[in-house]
Design an enzyme around this catalytic site. Structure first.
Site, PDB file in Angstrom:
ATOM      1  N   ASP A   1      91.706  54.486  11.260  1.00 32.67           N
ATOM      2  CA  ASP A   1      91.501  55.761  11.958  1.00 32.67           C
ATOM      3  C   ASP A   1      91.082  56.866  10.982  1.00 32.67           C
ATOM      4  O   ASP A   1      90.784  57.991  11.416  1.00 32.67           O
ATOM      5  CB  ASP A   1      92.754  56.178  12.724  1.00 32.67           C
ATOM      6  CG  ASP A   1      93.992  56.248  11.858  1.00 32.67           C
ATOM      7  OD1 ASP A   1      94.392  55.195  11.332  1.00 32.67           O
ATOM      8  OD2 ASP A   1      94.552  57.342  11.684  1.00 32.67           O
ATOM      9  N   ASN A   2      91.049  56.563   9.690  1.00 26.41           N
ATOM     10  CA  ASN A   2      90.580  57.511   8.673  1.00 26.41           C
ATOM     11  C   ASN A   2      89.237  57.091   8.084  1.00 26.41           C
ATOM     12  O   ASN A   2      88.868  57.536   7.001  1.00 26.41           O
ATOM     13  CB  ASN A   2      91.600  57.630   7.534  1.00 26.41           C
ATOM     14  CG  ASN A   2      92.880  58.315   7.972  1.00 26.41           C
ATOM     15  OD1 ASN A   2      92.902  59.005   8.987  1.00 26.41           O
ATOM     16  ND2 ASN A   2      93.938  58.122   7.218  1.00 26.41           N
TER      17      ASN A   2
END
Length: 486
Positions: free
Chosen positions: A249-250
């Site tokens: 998610d980064n």
């Protein structure tokens, strides 16, 4: 004059892709830093941004007519464990503008309060992490590394509560886009294959409009993301940067560095360097970043399988073929960058071994990564390395000199200049970042922030009187851990 305002395009996707978060006004927003150069590039009016209406938008207090904030939904693997629903828990995407070069840039606020995705968090950000992200992201941009940019830092006039009360702040950041690997994972986990197709088409249109769709849109997107991540990861490694939390998610599919939390630039060379306080097993250590990059890309490929082909075996075969190029592509870019750092303009078979030998000396002698490469860029080091370089490097320098002798570049001056363009003198060293945060948070003094920002915005250029910014940390100054700030 009517100001240029962000126009929302993400809402052209169905409503299951986002939510409209409520505004959570703060008591006394105040701009502490505005990136006027970036604002100019984006066509934004700095006078308006500093006005009451502009500060209200930058703090999340109130939106001008036509600005429609959304919080994006996504999933993600966090330290290897899949979380099926995450999303923007403290961020709002305001929309996009077109910069002076015709590129679309999205504007997002970070630290503006709770959204439907906040879970147990307060949705806020403290001033220290906001200033860290501002400094490091702008330093990365100055180094030429693809990254989110910092447009503004705004204090809120009210505290956030972590271990102790801390001054609150909001960061305005700019990027080509904020779609993540985890965005695709969310729709794959929901078995929302229509959503996957829509997201794939949207991502291709916005990030890779010139990509060939040979093999289908999903394969085209995967191919482009792999290429952009190879480039990004190579640049991280070349500058000694440790992201710290390479969760899926980064990882932005645009190929930009995103979500600066427990990030730092490595000082003494060690591939096992970890700065994140919670990364006890070294999953996201400096030397593992290419490996984790491929792991994340494999998760993207898995998410895309249903839209690569209806036949799973065919989809697997096509995805594996795309992923198979990663290692060779990354190594080619990385080794080419290392050659430039060593003043080598041609490729020879023994170059990888020459680099490996240098790293072995640097690790054994705990030599500073940035300072060592910069010292090699000195014209004196190129002429008489045994008189200029540390004694530990002398045996390796003899190999280096022999290799340089085979190069066609006509003189040491030109070679030194070329090397200095890729070997920075100034990076946001950890102890300087912590010093800056302490001054800002504990003493309400932004002088150290402004000086560090100014120096690191010209990383390759020698700046008289700024020698302390190039100096590695003393033993008592060394920073062992950094924190994400949530």
């Amino acid at each position: 004059m009517i100001p240029v305002l962000p126009a929302q395009t993400y809402t052209t996707l169905p409503e299951r892709f986002y939510v409209h978060p409520p505004l959570s006004p703060v008591v006394a927003p105040q701009i502490v830093q505005l990136n006027t150069a970036l604002a100019g590039e984006l066509g934004l009016d700095c006078h308006w941004l500093r006005s009451r209406e502009g500060v209200a938008m930058l703090s999340g207090n109130a939106m001008p007519e036509g600005v429609i904030p959304v919080a994006q939904v996504y999933a993600g693997h966090q330290f290897g464990q899949f979380v099926p629903k995450l999303g923007d828990g403290r961020a709002m995407l305001l929309g996009s503008v077109t910069d002076q070069n015709g590129h679309v840039k999205e504007i997002q606020l970070k630290g503006v309060g709770r959204t439907r995705f906040s879970r147990s968090g307060d949705g806020r950000a403290a001033l220290g992490p906001v200033l860290r992200e501002y400094i490091v992201s702008e330093a990365m941009a100055a180094l030429g590394v693809p990254t989110t940019r910092a447009l503004a830092a705004v204090t809120t006039g009210q505290p956030v509560y972590r271990e102790t009360p801390l001054p609150g702040a909001v960061l305005t950041r700019v990027a080509s886009g904020f779609i993540r690997v985890g965005t695709f994972q969310f729709f794959a986990a929901q078995e929302d294959f229509e959503g996957l197709r829509l997201l794939t088409d949207y991502a291709l249109t916005h990030h890779y409009p010139e990509a060939s769709h040979e093999g289908g849109a999903a394969c085209a997107l995967l191919r482009e993301v792999i290429a952009s991540q190879c480039q990004l990861l190579a640049q991280w490694m070349l500058y000694g940067f440790v992201h710290g939390v390479m969760n899926t998610d980064n990882m932005a599919i645009s190929g930009e560095t995103i979500d600066y939390g427990p990030c730092a630039f490595m000082e003494h060379y060690d591939p096992d360097t970890v700065f994140s306080f919670i990364d006890k097993r070294g999953r996201y250590a400096y030397g593992r970043q290419p490996e984790i990059g491929l792991w994340n890309l494999t998760r993207l490929a898995e998410a895309l399988l249903p839209v690569i082909s209806e036949d799973r075996n065919t989809a697997l075969e096509l995805a594996r073929a795309e992923l198979a190029v990663f290692e060779g592509q990354f190594q080619q870019i990385y080794l080419a960058g290392l050659r430039q750092k060593l003043g080598l303009q041609t490729a020879q078979e023994g170059d990888a071994g020459l680099v490996r030998s240098l790293f072995e000396v640097m690790q054994a002698q705990r030599l500073d990564y940035t300072a060592t490469f910069r010292s090699l860029s000195n014209e004196a080091a190129l002429s008489t390395p045994t008189a200029y370089l540390s004694e530990a490097l002398h045996p390796w320098a003899a190999q280096w000199q022999a290799r340089l002798a085979a190069e066609p570049l006509p003189g040491t001056t030109q070679r030194a200049q070329a090397m200095q363009r890729v070997n920075p003198l100034y990076i946001p060293r950890n102890h300087l970042v912590e010093e800056m945060i302490t001054q800002a948070v504990s003493h309400n003094n932004m002088t150290a922030f402004e000086e560090l920002l100014a120096v690191t915005s010209r990383p390759f250029e020698e700046q008289p009187g700024k020698e302390r910014y190039a100096r590695p940390a003393e033993a008592h100054e060394q920073v062992q851990n950094t924190f994400c700030g949530t």
